[in-house]
Design a protein around this motif. Structure first.
Motif, PDB file in Angstrom:
ATOM      1  N   SER A   1      48.942  88.933  19.827  1.00 28.63           N
ATOM      2  CA  SER A   1      50.696  88.650  19.368  1.00 28.63           C
ATOM      3  C   SER A   1      50.759  87.757  19.270  1.00 28.63           C
ATOM      4  O   SER A   1      49.506  86.402  19.248  1.00 28.63           O
TER       5      SER A   1
ATOM      6  N   ARG B   1      52.254  84.314  20.579  1.00 23.95           N
ATOM      7  CA  ARG B   1      52.096  83.619  21.051  1.00 23.95           C
ATOM      8  C   ARG B   1      50.877  83.703  21.513  1.00 23.95           C
ATOM      9  O   ARG B   1      50.457  82.345  22.005  1.00 23.95           O
ATOM     10  N   GLU B   2      50.179  84.439  22.203  1.00 26.22           N
ATOM     11  CA  GLU B   2      48.505  84.971  22.282  1.00 26.22           C
ATOM     12  C   GLU B   2      47.566  84.162  21.497  1.00 26.22           C
ATOM     13  O   GLU B   2      46.709  83.310  22.495  1.00 26.22           O
TER      14      GLU B   2
ATOM     15  N   GLY C   1      49.860  90.730  15.279  1.00 23.05           N
ATOM     16  CA  GLY C   1      51.118  89.707  15.327  1.00 23.05           C
ATOM     17  C   GLY C   1      50.738  88.968  14.456  1.00 23.05           C
ATOM     18  O   GLY C   1      51.286  87.119  14.668  1.00 23.05           O
TER      19      GLY C   1
END
Length: 274
Positions: A31, A33-34, A64
């Motif tokens: 993702s 964010r990750e 992502g």
């Protein structure tokens, strides 16, 4: 040059390569964010990426990307076939994702193709076709100041082309997806999935990697990072032992002092510098 595998496995894959002031992300399967979080963990800033290279369209390598493109300004390097597969065959009014992906990629794509070199900042990339059940899957070698590294994500068998392209690499990131016996005994996977993984267009096994290290590898790489290890049909220590034993069993005239490193789904590997 240096690299880190930000995360690898069926839940998402991403590798960061750095040379001088150039930072290139290979795949964006985690993702957004990750990805930002893990870049921060290794001391990097996502906003400073100079390019994102996409190997193929499968979600664990591109999932992502769309959201990440909102956070960065760099171009995306992807083949035409992979781009179309990523976008989907047609827009669907009940599903906004294809349109969102189309909008995210608009004016951001640098189209690449197999065996046609391209440059991102200070790094020269050399894409080549590798066998997998994606529309146009690429492996890459990357060079800077005479040093060559390689990234091969998702492939079912080692071809003559792969062996040739990996000659002279100082570091190699490659799959060691499963143990054949563990995969066959895995109760969670249906037989159809097992057949796909075992096929020549699926994922490479520990045993195949070991055979290549013993008989096909030129021994030049100081570092080998084993990636995309199955969490159900592999054991990290088994994968590493298989590779290390194969390196030890090479003919005495061809020693290989290669360090084997494991990558994991939930954390980046330490930086590898070559």
């Amino acid at each position: 040059m240096k690299l880190t595998v930000l995360g690898s496995g069926s839940t998402g894959n991403a590798v960061l390569s750095v040379a001088g002031e150039t930072r290139v992300l290979i795949d964006a399967g985690l993702s957004a964010r990750e990805l930002v979080k893990r870049l921060t963990q290794v001391g990097e800033d996502a906003s400073k990426l100079d390019g994102i290279v996409v190997t193929h369209e499968h979600s664990d390598h591109s999932g992502g990307l769309r959201v990440l493109l909102k956070m960065v300004e760099c171009p995306v390097f992807v083949s035409g076939k992979t781009r179309e597969a990523y976008l989907g065959e047609r827009f669907n009014v009940s599903n906004e994702e294809p349109r969102r992906r189309h909008d995210a990629l608009k004016d951001r794509v640098e189209e690449i193709e197999s065996c046609r070199d391209f440059r991102v900042g200070e790094i020269d990339f050399h894409p080549f076709t590798i066998p997998h059940d994606a529309v146009d899957n690429f492996g890459f070698t990357a060079t800077h100041a005479g040093v060559k590294i390689a990234t091969l994500m998702d492939f079912g068998h080692i071809t003559t082309l792969i062996t040739e392209r990996l000659r002279g690499c100082a570091a190699i990131v490659m799959d060691s997806n499963h143990s054949r016996d563990m995969l066959k005994a895995c109760d969670v996977y249906p037989w159809e999935l097992k057949q796909r993984i075992l096929s020549r267009l699926g994922h490479i096994s520990n045993e195949d990697v070991a055979e290549w290290l013993q008989y096909g590898f030129d021994g030049a790489a100081d570092h080998l990072v084993l990636a995309h290890l199955s969490q159900r049909a592999n054991n990290p220590h088994l994968a590493k032992i298989n590779a290390e034993v194969a390196l030890q069993q090479r003919a005495p005239l061809f020693p290989a002092a290669t360090k084997v490193t494991l990558s994991f789904p939930r954390e980046p590997t330490p930086w590898i510098e070559v």
